[in-house]
Design an enzyme around this catalytic site. Sequence first.
Site, PDB file in Angstrom:
ATOM      1  N   GLN A 209      -4.588  -5.305   6.892  1.00 10.02           N
ATOM      2  CA  GLN A 209      -5.601  -6.231   6.354  1.00 10.02           C
ATOM      3  C   GLN A 209      -5.510  -7.615   6.987  1.00 10.02           C
ATOM      4  O   GLN A 209      -6.204  -8.538   6.554  1.00 10.02           O
ATOM      5  CB  GLN A 209      -5.449  -6.362   4.826  1.00 10.02           C
ATOM      6  CG  GLN A 209      -5.604  -5.073   4.067  1.00 10.02           C
ATOM      7  CD  GLN A 209      -7.020  -4.505   4.139  1.00 10.02           C
ATOM      8  OE1 GLN A 209      -7.971  -5.178   4.541  1.00 10.02           O
ATOM      9  NE2 GLN A 209      -7.161  -3.254   3.744  1.00 10.02           N
TER      10      GLN A 209
ATOM     11  N   LYS B  72     -10.809  -0.766  10.488  1.00 14.08           N
ATOM     12  CA  LYS B  72     -11.041  -1.928   9.618  1.00 14.08           C
ATOM     13  C   LYS B  72     -11.491  -3.137  10.436  1.00 14.08           C
ATOM     14  O   LYS B  72     -11.634  -4.237   9.903  1.00 14.08           O
ATOM     15  CB  LYS B  72      -9.761  -2.267   8.846  1.00 14.08           C
ATOM     16  CG  LYS B  72      -9.333  -1.164   7.866  1.00 14.08           C
ATOM     17  CD  LYS B  72      -8.119  -1.585   7.083  1.00 14.08           C
ATOM     18  CE  LYS B  72      -7.377  -0.431   6.452  1.00 14.08           C
ATOM     19  NZ  LYS B  72      -8.050   0.157   5.302  1.00 14.08           N
TER      20      LYS B  72
ATOM     21  N   CYS C  48      -4.658   2.429  -3.733  1.00 14.96           N
ATOM     22  CA  CYS C  48      -3.397   2.934  -3.144  1.00 14.96           C
ATOM     23  C   CYS C  48      -2.282   1.904  -3.276  1.00 14.96           C
ATOM     24  O   CYS C  48      -1.459   1.745  -2.357  1.00 14.96           O
ATOM     25  CB  CYS C  48      -3.573   3.339  -1.686  1.00 14.96           C
ATOM     26  SG  CYS C  48      -4.660   4.734  -1.477  1.00 14.96           S
TER      27      CYS C  48
ATOM     28  N   HIS D  53       0.881  -1.173   0.000  1.00 17.57           N
ATOM     29  CA  HIS D  53       0.000   0.000   0.000  1.00 17.57           C
ATOM     30  C   HIS D  53       0.925   1.231   0.000  1.00 17.57           C
ATOM     31  O   HIS D  53       2.023   1.180   0.567  1.00 17.57           O
ATOM     32  CB  HIS D  53      -0.830  -0.041   1.282  1.00 17.57           C
ATOM     33  CG  HIS D  53      -1.908   0.986   1.389  1.00 17.57           C
ATOM     34  ND1 HIS D  53      -1.658   2.281   1.772  1.00 17.57           N
ATOM     35  CD2 HIS D  53      -3.239   0.912   1.169  1.00 17.57           C
ATOM     36  CE1 HIS D  53      -2.799   2.957   1.801  1.00 17.57           C
ATOM     37  NE2 HIS D  53      -3.778   2.145   1.435  1.00 17.57           N
TER      38      HIS D  53
ATOM     39  N   ASP E 193       3.085  -4.440   7.879  1.00 17.83           N
ATOM     40  CA  ASP E 193       1.836  -3.702   7.738  1.00 17.83           C
ATOM     41  C   ASP E 193       0.704  -4.718   7.838  1.00 17.83           C
ATOM     42  O   ASP E 193       0.446  -5.473   6.904  1.00 17.83           O
ATOM     43  CB  ASP E 193       1.843  -2.982   6.376  1.00 17.83           C
ATOM     44  CG  ASP E 193       0.487  -2.386   6.030  1.00 17.83           C
ATOM     45  OD1 ASP E 193      -0.477  -2.591   6.790  1.00 17.83           O
ATOM     46  OD2 ASP E 193       0.403  -1.728   4.974  1.00 17.83           O
TER      47      ASP E 193
HETATM   48  N1  7TS Z   1      -1.892  -0.736   4.613  1.00 18.27           N
HETATM   49  C1  7TS Z   1      -2.815  -1.500   4.019  1.00 18.27           C
HETATM   50  C2  7TS Z   1      -2.469  -2.882   3.590  1.00 18.27           C
HETATM   51  C3  7TS Z   1      -4.086  -0.992   3.817  1.00 18.27           C
HETATM   52  O1  7TS Z   1      -5.007  -1.749   3.225  1.00 18.27           O
HETATM   53  C4  7TS Z   1      -4.384   0.327   4.237  1.00 18.27           C
HETATM   54  C5  7TS Z   1      -5.716   0.961   3.966  1.00 18.27           C
HETATM   55  C6  7TS Z   1      -3.394   1.061   4.876  1.00 18.27           C
HETATM   56  C7  7TS Z   1      -2.147   0.499   5.046  1.00 18.27           C
HETATM   57  C8  7TS Z   1      -3.628   2.434   5.408  1.00 18.27           C
HETATM   58  O2  7TS Z   1      -4.483   2.353   6.512  1.00 18.27           O
HETATM   59  P1  7TS Z   1      -5.034   3.691   7.200  1.00 18.27           P
HETATM   60  O3  7TS Z   1      -6.021   3.195   8.194  1.00 18.27           O
HETATM   61  O4  7TS Z   1      -3.884   4.386   7.796  1.00 18.27           O
HETATM   62  O5  7TS Z   1      -5.667   4.482   6.100  1.00 18.27           O
HETATM   63  N2  7TS Z   1      -6.389   0.420   2.874  1.00 18.27           N
HETATM   64  C9  7TS Z   1      -7.424   0.948   2.224  1.00 18.27           C
HETATM   65  C10 7TS Z   1      -7.994   0.319   1.125  1.00 18.27           C
HETATM   66  O6  7TS Z   1      -7.646  -0.748   0.676  1.00 18.27           O
HETATM   67  N3  7TS Z   1      -8.995   1.111   0.652  1.00 18.27           N
HETATM   68  O7  7TS Z   1      -9.066   2.203   1.412  1.00 18.27           O
HETATM   69  C11 7TS Z   1      -8.096   2.110   2.396  1.00 18.27           C
END
Ligand code: 7TS
Length: 415
Positions: free
Chosen positions: A212, A235, A373, A132, A209
């Site tokens: 997910q 999430k 992303c 990401h 990371d």
């Molecule tokens: N890493 C992964 C693997 C992610 O899927 C996401 C967010 C992030 C980091 C960033 O997380 P945040 O909570 O700091 O924003 N993924 C997604 C997505 O797949 N669609 O919208 C956000």
Amino acid sequence: MDRTVEKISTGVDFDRIRADFPVLKRKINGRPLVYLDNAASGQMPTFVADRIDRYHRHEHSNVHRGIHSLSQQATEAYESAREKTRQLINASENEEIIFTTGTTDSINLVANSFGLSLLKKGDRILLSQMEHHSNIVPWQMIADKAGAEIDVIPLLDDGRLDMEAYEELLGERTKIVSVVHVSNALGTVNPVEKMTALARQAGAAVVIDGAQAVPHQPVDVQQIDCDFYAFSAHKMCGPTGFGILFGRKEHLEKMGPYRGGGNIIDKVTFEKTTYNVAPFKFEAGTPPIAAGIGFAAAIDYLNSIGMKRIADREQELVDLALEKLRKIEGLRLIGDPPERASVISFVLEGIHPHDTGTILDKHGVAIRTGHHCAQPVMERYGVTATARASFSFYNNEEDVNRLIEGVKQVKDFFK
Ligand code: 7TS
């Protein structure tokens, strides 16, 4: 064999669980909502929303500094999130759990505090092609400052990491390996335990990371043996604006603060400031108290079902969806890894994913379309965007059927 959701023998009544999520009763464009955008953000059960509401109405006070009872109660409720998080990911000590505003913030913290002090000119940071952007850009910024270089583990055609290439890329200048546990664009579950062991042999620190992963399966940071692990509350039934960074105590003790301000200090004079201990030295200012208390409730809620049951349930749904999607002519799965979590990315021949998403939305089916992303993933598979359905334990067989029906309608529309 036709696998149906009814055959899940987890002992949990998932129909009852759906009732915990009022949003699932909504109609979107005249049809009952089918929410398949869980990878972007999960829905919040009433239990968590009520807990946050109760805090705001009856329990609000700033934390950590107060001598009065209300502040002490708020501190206790907020700090309970640390102990629950520790248990959830099996960290050995509460001091290893840092609260942030999300995965992005957690990775920026590691990159700036740990990365910047460790990296010297010519050192290498090893990332993967399925990251990401939040696990790419912070490292690029740090690499620029430190004069370090970035290497990239390539992807195989089926969406797995090329592990042979990984071993070759792990060199003596590799100081940090930062990889995603479960890809948000492909669904691939990476062998993080094995990757960590290899990185350790090469003398590199490992950042994972887990944005997910933690919402969908049991995660044990001691078993993985990583140095840092990041994820987000929103999430996994929790609120936005709250995230977690697990870090090994031995690192956290040596690392300097990332942001300056109150809470992180031991003593301040204009001549010199000394800092608080971990995790507080990384948590400047008033923290997201309501969100932390909400996250504690989210963990309680998830535990009431059980992460293993959640993983099994989602696997059934994903398997069922895959089986049906594979039968649709002109549908190409982007990534077809043998170990996949709750994400399915696909494209329909001759149809832009945004059109697919728009038509599905007209039928009440919420999926995400775009590059998620993860632009390097799109480039690798020669697409600019995908349509992505991502599942949670509160989805059901009917949701899978509505997705399939919707995809067929998209195809009919463009015939
Ligand atoms: N890493 C992964 C693997 C992610 O899927 C996401 C967010 C992030 C980091 C960033 O997380 P945040 O909570 O700091 O924003 N993924 C997604 C997505 O797949 N669609 O919208 C956000």
